[in-house]
Design a protein around this motif. Structure first.
Motif, PDB file in Angstrom:
ATOM      1  N   HIS A   1      35.234  51.240  37.778  1.00  0.00           N
ATOM      2  CA  HIS A   1      34.949  51.965  36.541  1.00  0.00           C
ATOM      3  C   HIS A   1      35.054  53.472  36.787  1.00  0.00           C
ATOM      4  CE1 HIS A   1      33.612  48.306  34.581  1.00  0.00           C
ATOM      5  NE2 HIS A   1      32.843  48.038  35.615  1.00  0.00           N
TER       6      HIS A   1
ATOM      7  N   CYS B   1      22.940  51.116  36.163  1.00  0.00           N
ATOM      8  CA  CYS B   1      23.993  50.130  35.897  1.00  0.00           C
ATOM      9  C   CYS B   1      24.167  49.147  37.044  1.00  0.00           C
ATOM     10  CB  CYS B   1      25.318  50.845  35.647  1.00  0.00           C
ATOM     11  SG  CYS B   1      25.372  51.805  34.135  1.00  0.00           S
ATOM     12  N   ASN B   2      24.149  49.658  38.270  1.00  0.00           N
ATOM     13  CA  ASN B   2      24.403  48.817  39.444  1.00  0.00           C
ATOM     14  C   ASN B   2      23.729  49.444  40.661  1.00  0.00           C
ATOM     15  OD1 ASN B   2      25.375  47.208  41.492  1.00  0.00           O
ATOM     16  ND2 ASN B   2      27.507  47.269  40.816  1.00  0.00           N
TER      17      ASN B   2
ATOM     18  N   TYR C   1      33.716  57.124  31.370  1.00  0.00           N
ATOM     19  CA  TYR C   1      32.395  57.321  30.773  1.00  0.00           C
ATOM     20  C   TYR C   1      31.864  58.633  31.334  1.00  0.00           C
ATOM     21  CZ  TYR C   1      27.557  56.769  29.368  1.00  0.00           C
ATOM     22  OH  TYR C   1      26.320  56.977  28.792  1.00  0.00           O
TER      23      TYR C   1
ATOM     24  N   PHE D   1      22.487  57.261  36.353  1.00  0.00           N
ATOM     25  CA  PHE D   1      23.274  56.294  35.580  1.00  0.00           C
ATOM     26  C   PHE D   1      23.757  55.146  36.470  1.00  0.00           C
ATOM     27  CE2 PHE D   1      27.511  54.862  34.238  1.00  0.00           C
ATOM     28  CZ  PHE D   1      27.228  54.394  32.962  1.00  0.00           C
TER      29      PHE D   1
END
Length: 269
Positions: free
Chosen positions: A140, A82-83, A176, A78
């Protein structure tokens, strides 16, 4: 033998505590013999695939590391999506740290892009304080899973979800979660096997994670009653498994694939 493949939970499906569940060894041996694709999915971020391989070997189950997909591995997948050049501060140990290092993903204590929370026994208030301020400064919050408790040989201990809840309350930010029943982990596992949605069969013992996640993605679902769920518990859920078995010993691969056709869903073995 078929165009189907399996995603399998571990605790409550293969073993319960220190005891192998009836039929597990035969079922897994048949999958290997018949070259049916399968992956073990676990919401425990602490062990590495090698750790899990050793654990199953003690039960007499000989499987390779390629048959494991943990929530730690899914979390790293993940993050890379995302990054890919990002950095993370980690509360956790073992599996999540190894997965991050293997992916060459940056771990830092200074201004990370993500705060990752996994299982571990070394939690302290200092690490929570550090994580809280990082999140308030824009990092995050990512949970490897949201399981509130984890079974142990002595009973239970607080799970990743309990730790994440404290940070959510302290920061006002929602995490998340990557682990089951997250569609990210379960879809990624399906893709690793090269299967379509209709070809994927999830076997689990927990309605809230294994069955819910697979049901929402349109997978075929099999509930085994050898773990956390009883037949009486099923009344609580609006969604139901495609098939129900007492344990893996009652599940015969030879006739299973015919029974999971659409007209046979929600039937009971």
């Amino acid at each position: 033998m078929s165009n189907y493949g399996f995603l399998l939970d571990m605790d409550g499906v293969l073993y319960r505590g220190e005891k192998l569940i009836e039929g597990a060894q035969t079922f897994i041996s048949n999958l290997i013999e018949k070259k049916i694709p399968f992956l073990f999915l676990t919401n425990n971020s602490s062990p590495t695939p090698k750790d899990l391989k050793v654990k199953l070997k003690k039960f007499g189950l000989a499987v390779g590391v390629e048959h494991f997909y943990t929530c730690a591995m899914a979390t790293v997948d993940f993050l890379k999506l995302c990054n890919p050049e990002g950095t993370a501060y980690v509360i956790g140990e073992g599996g999540i740290l190894t997965a991050l290092h293997d992916a060459d993903y940056g771990i830092t204590t200074h201004d990370p892009d993500f705060v990752i929370v996994g299982e571990g026994r070394t939690l302290n208030y200092e690490s929570l304080e550090i994580a809280q301020n990082m999140i308030l400064n824009g990092a995050h919050l990512i949970a490897t899973n949201m399981d509130e408790t984890c079974p142990t040989s002595k009973g239970y201990r607080p799970g990743c979800g309990a730790l994440v809840a404290s940070l959510e309350r302290a920061t006002g930010k929602k995490a998340y979660s990557v682990g089951k029943p997250s569609p990210f982990m379960m879809r990624a596992a399906r893709k690793k096997l090269g299967l379509s949605t209709a070809q994927t069969i999830m076997i689990g013992d927990t309605m809230e994670t294994d069955i819910k996640g697979a049901f929402e993605l349109g997978f075929n679902t099999i509930l085994v009653l050898s773990g956390n769920t009883s037949k009486e518990d099923l009344k609580q859920y609006p969604y139901q498994p495609s098939l129900i078995f007492d344990n893996l010993g009652a599940l015969k691969i030879e006739d299973l694939f015919q029974r999971i056709s659409p007209e046979n869903k929600n039937s009971e073995a």
